[in-house]
Design a protein around this motif. Sequence first.
Motif, PDB file in Angstrom:
ATOM      1  N   TYR A 181      51.316  54.724  74.171  1.00  0.00           N
ATOM      2  CA  TYR A 181      50.087  54.746  74.967  1.00  0.00           C
ATOM      3  C   TYR A 181      49.941  56.173  75.482  1.00  0.00           C
ATOM      4  CZ  TYR A 181      51.693  49.965  74.629  1.00  0.00           C
ATOM      5  OH  TYR A 181      52.183  48.775  74.137  1.00  0.00           O
ATOM      6  N   LEU A 182      49.347  56.987  74.643  1.00  0.00           N
ATOM      7  CA  LEU A 182      49.292  58.428  74.855  1.00  0.00           C
ATOM      8  C   LEU A 182      48.062  58.808  75.672  1.00  0.00           C
ATOM      9  CD1 LEU A 182      50.175  61.366  74.203  1.00  0.00           C
ATOM     10  CD2 LEU A 182      48.939  61.144  72.030  1.00  0.00           C
ATOM     11  N   GLY A 183      48.281  59.550  76.752  1.00  0.00           N
ATOM     12  CA  GLY A 183      47.178  60.013  77.588  1.00  0.00           C
ATOM     13  C   GLY A 183      47.082  61.524  77.556  1.00  0.00           C
ATOM     14  N   LEU A 184      45.903  62.043  77.191  1.00  0.00           N
ATOM     15  CA  LEU A 184      45.672  63.484  77.141  1.00  0.00           C
ATOM     16  C   LEU A 184      44.660  63.861  78.212  1.00  0.00           C
ATOM     17  CD1 LEU A 184      45.312  63.980  73.260  1.00  0.00           C
ATOM     18  CD2 LEU A 184      47.392  64.129  74.650  1.00  0.00           C
ATOM     19  N   THR A 185      45.010  64.794  79.075  1.00  0.00           N
ATOM     20  CA  THR A 185      44.106  65.195  80.138  1.00  0.00           C
ATOM     21  C   THR A 185      44.175  66.704  80.318  1.00  0.00           C
ATOM     22  OG1 THR A 185      43.426  64.755  82.427  1.00  0.00           O
ATOM     23  CG2 THR A 185      45.801  64.835  81.979  1.00  0.00           C
ATOM     24  N   GLU A 186      43.503  67.220  81.319  1.00  0.00           N
ATOM     25  CA  GLU A 186      43.536  68.653  81.636  1.00  0.00           C
ATOM     26  C   GLU A 186      43.348  68.824  83.131  1.00  0.00           C
ATOM     27  OE1 GLU A 186      40.733  70.704  82.442  1.00  0.00           O
ATOM     28  OE2 GLU A 186      39.085  69.326  82.139  1.00  0.00           O
ATOM     29  N   PRO A 187      43.801  69.942  83.700  1.00  0.00           N
ATOM     30  CA  PRO A 187      43.827  70.099  85.162  1.00  0.00           C
ATOM     31  C   PRO A 187      42.476  69.937  85.840  1.00  0.00           C
ATOM     32  CG  PRO A 187      45.160  71.800  84.134  1.00  0.00           C
ATOM     33  CD  PRO A 187      44.434  71.096  83.023  1.00  0.00           C
ATOM     34  N   GLY A 188      41.392  70.373  85.186  1.00  0.00           N
ATOM     35  CA  GLY A 188      40.086  70.314  85.821  1.00  0.00           C
ATOM     36  C   GLY A 188      39.541  68.922  86.014  1.00  0.00           C
ATOM     37  N   ILE A 189      40.113  67.930  85.299  1.00  0.00           N
ATOM     38  CA  ILE A 189      39.546  66.591  85.389  1.00  0.00           C
ATOM     39  C   ILE A 189      40.562  65.554  85.827  1.00  0.00           C
ATOM     40  CG2 ILE A 189      39.992  65.679  83.059  1.00  0.00           C
ATOM     41  CD1 ILE A 189      36.957  64.940  82.978  1.00  0.00           C
ATOM     42  N   ILE A 190      41.849  65.925  85.923  1.00  0.00           N
ATOM     43  CA  ILE A 190      42.872  64.929  86.202  1.00  0.00           C
ATOM     44  C   ILE A 190      42.685  64.263  87.560  1.00  0.00           C
ATOM     45  CG2 ILE A 190      44.517  66.615  87.137  1.00  0.00           C
ATOM     46  CD1 ILE A 190      46.748  64.926  85.857  1.00  0.00           C
ATOM     47  N   ALA A 191      42.188  64.996  88.553  1.00  0.00           N
ATOM     48  CA  ALA A 191      41.985  64.390  89.867  1.00  0.00           C
ATOM     49  C   ALA A 191      40.840  63.387  89.846  1.00  0.00           C
ATOM     50  CB  ALA A 191      41.714  65.467  90.911  1.00  0.00           C
ATOM     51  N   ALA A 192      39.881  63.589  88.928  1.00  0.00           N
ATOM     52  CA  ALA A 192      38.765  62.657  88.812  1.00  0.00           C
ATOM     53  C   ALA A 192      39.131  61.456  87.963  1.00  0.00           C
ATOM     54  CB  ALA A 192      37.551  63.364  88.212  1.00  0.00           C
ATOM     55  N   GLU A 193      40.133  61.621  87.113  1.00  0.00           N
ATOM     56  CA  GLU A 193      40.584  60.539  86.245  1.00  0.00           C
ATOM     57  C   GLU A 193      42.104  60.492  86.273  1.00  0.00           C
ATOM     58  OE1 GLU A 193      36.858  60.828  83.064  1.00  0.00           O
ATOM     59  OE2 GLU A 193      38.865  61.402  82.437  1.00  0.00           O
ATOM     60  N   ALA A 194      42.656  60.095  87.410  1.00  0.00           N
ATOM     61  CA  ALA A 194      44.108  60.025  87.545  1.00  0.00           C
ATOM     62  C   ALA A 194      44.680  59.096  86.487  1.00  0.00           C
ATOM     63  CB  ALA A 194      44.471  59.528  88.944  1.00  0.00           C
ATOM     64  N   PRO A 195      45.854  59.395  85.934  1.00  0.00           N
ATOM     65  CA  PRO A 195      46.429  58.582  84.859  1.00  0.00           C
ATOM     66  C   PRO A 195      46.600  57.127  85.274  1.00  0.00           C
ATOM     67  CG  PRO A 195      47.633  60.638  85.105  1.00  0.00           C
ATOM     68  CD  PRO A 195      46.707  60.547  86.273  1.00  0.00           C
ATOM     69  N   ASN A 196      46.318  56.210  84.352  1.00  0.00           N
ATOM     70  CA  ASN A 196      46.585  54.807  84.634  1.00  0.00           C
ATOM     71  C   ASN A 196      48.064  54.527  84.348  1.00  0.00           C
ATOM     72  OD1 ASN A 196      47.037  53.270  81.949  1.00  0.00           O
ATOM     73  ND2 ASN A 196      45.169  54.450  81.507  1.00  0.00           N
ATOM     74  N   PRO A 197      48.639  53.510  84.994  1.00  0.00           N
ATOM     75  CA  PRO A 197      50.098  53.303  84.923  1.00  0.00           C
ATOM     76  C   PRO A 197      50.615  52.828  83.574  1.00  0.00           C
ATOM     77  CG  PRO A 197      49.039  51.557  86.190  1.00  0.00           C
ATOM     78  CD  PRO A 197      47.988  52.583  85.947  1.00  0.00           C
ATOM     79  N   ILE A 198      49.726  52.468  82.624  1.00  0.00           N
ATOM     80  CA  ILE A 198      50.195  52.015  81.312  1.00  0.00           C
ATOM     81  C   ILE A 198      50.615  53.192  80.442  1.00  0.00           C
ATOM     82  CG2 ILE A 198      49.550  50.701  79.235  1.00  0.00           C
ATOM     83  CD1 ILE A 198      47.555  49.184  80.967  1.00  0.00           C
ATOM     84  N   VAL A 199      50.058  54.366  80.702  1.00  0.00           N
ATOM     85  CA  VAL A 199      50.385  55.555  79.920  1.00  0.00           C
ATOM     86  C   VAL A 199      51.897  55.770  79.912  1.00  0.00           C
ATOM     87  CG1 VAL A 199      50.170  58.068  79.816  1.00  0.00           C
ATOM     88  CG2 VAL A 199      48.169  56.670  80.374  1.00  0.00           C
ATOM     89  N   ASN A 200      52.477  55.845  78.705  1.00  0.00           N
ATOM     90  CA  ASN A 200      53.919  56.147  78.633  1.00  0.00           C
ATOM     91  C   ASN A 200      54.201  57.512  78.015  1.00  0.00           C
ATOM     92  OD1 ASN A 200      53.479  55.651  75.924  1.00  0.00           O
ATOM     93  ND2 ASN A 200      54.767  53.827  75.805  1.00  0.00           N
ATOM     94  N   GLU A 201      53.146  58.228  77.633  1.00  0.00           N
ATOM     95  CA  GLU A 201      53.246  59.628  77.217  1.00  0.00           C
ATOM     96  C   GLU A 201      52.048  60.366  77.806  1.00  0.00           C
ATOM     97  OE1 GLU A 201      54.005  60.448  73.012  1.00  0.00           O
ATOM     98  OE2 GLU A 201      54.421  58.311  72.739  1.00  0.00           O
ATOM     99  N   LEU A 202      52.301  61.282  78.708  1.00  0.00           N
ATOM    100  CA  LEU A 202      51.235  62.060  79.339  1.00  0.00           C
ATOM    101  C   LEU A 202      51.354  63.516  78.931  1.00  0.00           C
ATOM    102  CD1 LEU A 202      48.892  62.334  81.452  1.00  0.00           C
ATOM    103  CD2 LEU A 202      50.675  62.828  83.136  1.00  0.00           C
ATOM    104  N   VAL A 203      50.237  64.105  78.506  1.00  0.00           N
ATOM    105  CA  VAL A 203      50.206  65.526  78.181  1.00  0.00           C
ATOM    106  C   VAL A 203      49.022  66.156  78.908  1.00  0.00           C
ATOM    107  CG1 VAL A 203      50.159  67.271  76.367  1.00  0.00           C
ATOM    108  CG2 VAL A 203      51.133  65.013  75.889  1.00  0.00           C
ATOM    109  N   ILE A 204      49.288  67.233  79.630  1.00  0.00           N
ATOM    110  CA  ILE A 204      48.226  67.962  80.330  1.00  0.00           C
ATOM    111  C   ILE A 204      47.963  69.244  79.561  1.00  0.00           C
ATOM    112  CG2 ILE A 204      47.522  69.050  82.491  1.00  0.00           C
ATOM    113  CD1 ILE A 204      49.405  67.163  83.962  1.00  0.00           C
TER     114      ILE A 204
END
Length: 456
Positions: A212-235
Motif C-alpha cells: 500500500y504505497l503512498g507517494l506525497t510531497e512536502p507542499g501537500i502532505i499537511a493537506a493530505e496527511a497519510p492514512n494509516p493503511i499506508v505501509n510504504e511512504l515516500v516523500i
Amino acid sequence: MPRHVVNVSVTPRGSMEILSQREVQQLSEAGSGSTYQLFRQCALAILNTGARVDNAKTILEAYADFEVHIHQLDRGVSLELRNAPADAFVDGQMISSTREMLFSALRDIVYTESELRNQRVDLSTSNGITDYVFHLLRNARTLTPGVEPRMVVCWGGHSINTEEYKYTKKVGHELGLRNMDICTGCGPGVMKGPMKGATIAHAKQRVIDGRYLGLTEPGIIAAEAPNPIVNELVILPDIEKRLEAFVRVGHGIIIFPGGVGTAEEFLYLLGILLHPDNSELPFPLILTGPQESAGYLQQLHEFVGATLGSQAQARYEIIIEDPVLVARKMKQGLAEVERFRRERSDAFHFNWLLKIEEGFQRPFDPTHENMANLELRRSTPPHELAANLRRAFSGIVAGNVKDKGIRLIEQYGPYEIHGDPEIMQPLEALLTAFVEQQRMKLPNGSAYQPSYRVVS
C-alpha cells in the motif's frame, strides 16, 4: 481546532536509521534551518494522521509550538517530540504505522537534501531528473526487481461523498482479490478507500506481502496527511517528481471522481501519453465511479475532447458502477504491460521506456505572474497544451490547500488564467461544476472562495 499534546521520545523499530553528524547538525540548527523546518512540517502532518483537517495553514498554526529534535545515539537516532498531537499515541506509545511513516519522512528528507548537494545529481536534463527520481525511490526501498506488474495507481479526490468512497473500496477489493497492489497519494478519500478494500481482499487471498504505497510531497502532505493503511511512504521533493514517480512505478492507473487535484493528475498523464514517442506504449487507464458520478465523468470526458481532442479520449476507458469489470480490465491491461516490457527487456519495477519531456518535470511555481502567462492556445500541440492545463490546475490546488498558495491569494487576490475562448470556456464550465458539486476545498465548512479567475 481543539488539541491535546504530549512530550515524548521515539526511536525507529527494526533497522536503525543512521545519520551522519553533519546531517544531524542540519536538522538541529536551533529550529532555524530549512531542512529542519521541512521535516518539522512533514512530521506534524504525519502525527495528524486521521485528523479531519485538510488545511496546511490551520494545522501549522494550531501546533505552532510543536518541536522535533533529532538526537544521535550509539545505535542510531531518536526523535524528541514536544507538544506533539496526542492522537498519534495509544497509552503513551506511538501507533506503529505513524512511527514507520515518521522515520520514512526523516529518511526521504535527509536523502533528498544530501543528493541535492551531491554534484553527481544532474537536474539540468530530462534523463538526469528521471535518474534522480529513480534514486529517491530506490533509497526508499520502493523498487523490487523481478516482481511481475501488479502496482495499480488510484487517483481521485480527498473529500468525495460517502457513495463515491464506498465505491472506491469495492474497486480496491476486486483489485486485491486479483493480487494487485495499490499506490495512491496516501491521504484520505480516494487515497484511502482502494487501500482499505484491498487489505480485506488480500487477507482473504492470504496475501501477506500486500503493498500500500503512498507517494506525497512536502507542499501537500499537511493537506493530505497519510492514512494509516499506508505501509510504504515516500516523500518526493516536489509535485512534478511525485507525478513522475506515480507513472514510473505504476503499471496502470484508475481515476475516481475528484476535483482540481485529480484533473491535474489526469492532464499530466494524458500529456505524457499523447507524446508521439509513447503512442505504442501500453498503459491501462480507466475512469470509473458509481452511477451518481456518471455526470462528473462525462463532463471530464467532454472537457478533454473540447481541449485536447479525440486522440486524448482514446487513451482511456470509462466504466460506470462495475468494480468487477474495472478489475478485470486492469488485470488484462497489466498482462499487456508485462508482455510489452518482456519483449523490450524493460524493467517491471520502473518504466524507463516512458518518454517524459522536461516541461512535465520542471517544478511550476504558481505565482500570479506565472499563472497569467500560461500558454493556453488552440494552436499549441496537444501534449504541450495538456502540460499547461496541468499547470493551471496545479496553481488552483496551491491556492486552495497549500500554505504558500493560500498566503499569495490572501495578499494579491485570485490568480488570473488567460487563453483562447475555445479553451477557457470548457475550463470555466468544468471548474464551475466542481464548485457546484462541492469538489473544491471548503475550509471550515464555509462557502468556497475561488482562488482563480478565468479570462478569455
